[in-house]
Design a protein around this motif. Structure first.
Motif, short mmCIF file in Angstrom:
data_model
loop_
_atom_site.label_atom_id
_atom_site.label_comp_id
_atom_site.label_asym_id
_atom_site.label_seq_id
_atom_site.Cartn_x
_atom_site.Cartn_y
_atom_site.Cartn_z
N MET A 204 16.52 0.20 -5.20
CA MET A 204 15.42 0.67 -6.02
C MET A 204 15.72 2.11 -6.42
SD MET A 204 11.40 0.15 -5.52
CE MET A 204 11.76 -1.52 -5.93
N SER A 205 15.51 2.40 -7.67
CA SER A 205 15.81 3.75 -8.16
C SER A 205 14.69 4.74 -7.80
CB SER A 205 16.03 3.73 -9.67
OG SER A 205 14.86 3.32 -10.33
N GLU A 206 15.04 6.01 -7.83
CA GLU A 206 14.10 7.06 -7.49
C GLU A 206 13.14 7.33 -8.65
OE1 GLU A 206 14.86 11.60 -6.64
OE2 GLU A 206 15.44 10.35 -4.93
N LEU A 207 11.89 7.55 -8.32
CA LEU A 207 10.88 7.87 -9.33
C LEU A 207 10.95 9.35 -9.66
CD1 LEU A 207 7.84 5.92 -7.86
CD2 LEU A 207 9.44 5.14 -9.61
N THR A 208 10.93 9.65 -10.94
CA THR A 208 10.95 11.05 -11.35
C THR A 208 9.82 11.39 -12.32
OG1 THR A 208 12.50 10.54 -13.13
CG2 THR A 208 13.45 11.28 -11.04
N SER A 209 9.18 10.37 -12.87
CA SER A 209 8.13 10.61 -13.85
C SER A 209 6.76 10.69 -13.19
CB SER A 209 8.10 9.50 -14.90
OG SER A 209 6.96 9.63 -15.73
N LEU A 210 6.02 11.71 -13.52
CA LEU A 210 4.65 11.84 -13.01
C LEU A 210 3.72 10.81 -13.64
CD1 LEU A 210 4.34 15.72 -12.97
CD2 LEU A 210 4.74 14.21 -11.02
N GLU A 211 4.15 10.17 -14.70
CA GLU A 211 3.32 9.17 -15.38
C GLU A 211 3.49 7.77 -14.79
OE1 GLU A 211 0.96 10.33 -17.27
OE2 GLU A 211 1.89 12.26 -16.87
N THR A 212 4.40 7.59 -13.84
CA THR A 212 4.61 6.30 -13.19
C THR A 212 3.34 5.90 -12.46
OG1 THR A 212 6.95 6.78 -12.92
CG2 THR A 212 6.04 5.03 -11.55
N ILE A 213 2.95 4.65 -12.63
CA ILE A 213 1.75 4.11 -11.97
C ILE A 213 2.20 3.42 -10.69
CG2 ILE A 213 -0.24 2.58 -12.19
CD1 ILE A 213 -0.27 4.85 -14.24
N ILE A 214 1.59 3.80 -9.58
CA ILE A 214 1.94 3.23 -8.29
C ILE A 214 0.67 2.77 -7.56
CG2 ILE A 214 4.08 4.53 -8.00
CD1 ILE A 214 2.51 6.54 -6.27
N ALA A 215 0.86 1.90 -6.57
CA ALA A 215 -0.25 1.45 -5.72
C ALA A 215 0.34 1.06 -4.37
CB ALA A 215 -0.97 0.25 -6.35
N ARG A 216 -0.49 1.12 -3.35
CA ARG A 216 -0.01 0.73 -2.04
C ARG A 216 0.04 -0.79 -1.93
NH1 ARG A 216 -5.08 3.20 1.28
NH2 ARG A 216 -6.63 1.66 0.72
N ARG A 217 0.89 -1.26 -1.04
CA ARG A 217 0.97 -2.69 -0.78
C ARG A 217 -0.25 -3.10 0.03
NH1 ARG A 217 6.48 -4.27 1.80
NH2 ARG A 217 5.07 -5.88 2.50
N ALA A 218 -0.85 -4.20 -0.36
CA ALA A 218 -2.08 -4.66 0.28
C ALA A 218 -1.82 -5.38 1.61
CB ALA A 218 -2.84 -5.57 -0.67
N ASP A 219 -0.59 -5.79 1.86
CA ASP A 219 -0.31 -6.60 3.04
C ASP A 219 0.06 -5.79 4.28
OD1 ASP A 219 2.10 -5.80 1.86
OD2 ASP A 219 3.15 -7.62 2.44
N LEU A 220 -0.06 -4.48 4.21
CA LEU A 220 0.24 -3.64 5.36
C LEU A 220 -0.99 -3.50 6.25
CD1 LEU A 220 2.17 -0.81 3.52
CD2 LEU A 220 3.15 -2.73 4.79
N MET A 221 -0.78 -3.49 7.55
CA MET A 221 -1.89 -3.28 8.47
C MET A 221 -2.06 -1.78 8.67
SD MET A 221 -1.03 -6.26 11.23
CE MET A 221 -2.45 -5.88 12.22
N THR A 222 -3.29 -1.29 8.47
CA THR A 222 -3.56 0.14 8.64
C THR A 222 -4.78 0.34 9.53
OG1 THR A 222 -4.95 0.31 6.68
CG2 THR A 222 -2.60 0.71 6.38
N SER A 223 -4.80 1.48 10.18
CA SER A 223 -5.94 1.86 11.00
C SER A 223 -6.12 3.37 10.93
CB SER A 223 -5.72 1.42 12.45
OG SER A 223 -6.82 1.80 13.25
N GLU A 224 -7.32 3.81 10.61
CA GLU A 224 -7.61 5.24 10.58
C GLU A 224 -7.88 5.72 11.99
OE1 GLU A 224 -10.13 6.95 7.74
OE2 GLU A 224 -9.47 5.65 6.11
N LEU A 225 -7.18 6.78 12.38
CA LEU A 225 -7.39 7.38 13.69
C LEU A 225 -8.45 8.47 13.63
CD1 LEU A 225 -3.66 7.73 14.82
CD2 LEU A 225 -5.28 5.90 15.36
N SER A 226 -8.53 9.14 12.46
CA SER A 226 -9.51 10.20 12.25
C SER A 226 -9.63 10.41 10.74
CB SER A 226 -9.06 11.50 12.92
OG SER A 226 -7.95 12.05 12.25
N ASP A 227 -10.40 11.41 10.35
CA ASP A 227 -10.53 11.72 8.93
C ASP A 227 -9.21 12.15 8.32
OD1 ASP A 227 -13.20 11.14 8.95
OD2 ASP A 227 -13.85 13.23 9.10
N THR A 228 -8.29 12.65 9.14
CA THR A 228 -7.03 13.18 8.61
C THR A 228 -5.79 12.42 9.07
OG1 THR A 228 -6.87 14.76 10.42
CG2 THR A 228 -7.96 15.52 8.39
N GLU A 229 -5.96 11.35 9.85
CA GLU A 229 -4.80 10.61 10.36
C GLU A 229 -4.99 9.11 10.25
OE1 GLU A 229 -2.84 12.80 14.01
OE2 GLU A 229 -4.98 12.47 14.35
#
Length: 97
Positions: free
Chosen positions: A1-26
């Motif tokens: 996969m090539s490196e992104l250099t444009s600020l106009e590139t549209i990105i989104a996180r993958r929905a299939d990752l498991m996440t858990s908030e530890l705090s407001d900042t972690e």
């Protein structure tokens, strides 16, 4: 996969990752497919939180500058570096590809 250099590139996180908030900042996440575990804090978590829906990197930077005391050039450079690392780790996707 090539490196992104444009600020106009549209990105989104993958929905299939498991996440858990530890705090407001972690948060922690698990990429089961790769068997990888990640921790994010402060600005990294702020970037991740914005990617719940597709956004341009420029929009992410604009919001970060309202949350953190950072100049535009530094914010853009460091955000692009972090986004490219997330792309390399397959935590985000580029929209339209």
């Amino acid at each position: 996969m090539s490196e992104l250099t444009s600020l106009e590139t549209i990105i989104a996180r993958r929905a299939d990752l498991m996440t858990s908030e530890l705090s407001d900042t972690e948060l922690v996440m698990l990429n089961i497919e790769r068997g990888s575990y990640y921790g994010m804090a402060d600005a990294a978590k702020a970037i991740w939180s914005q990617l719940d829906e597709p956004r341009s990197i420029a929009a992410v930077c604009a919001r970060l500058r309202t949350q953190f005391a950072v100049d535009a050039e530094t914010c853009e450079r460091e955000t692009l570096a972090f986004v490219n690392e997330m792309l390399k780790e397959e935590l985000i996707r580029v929209m339209g590809e």
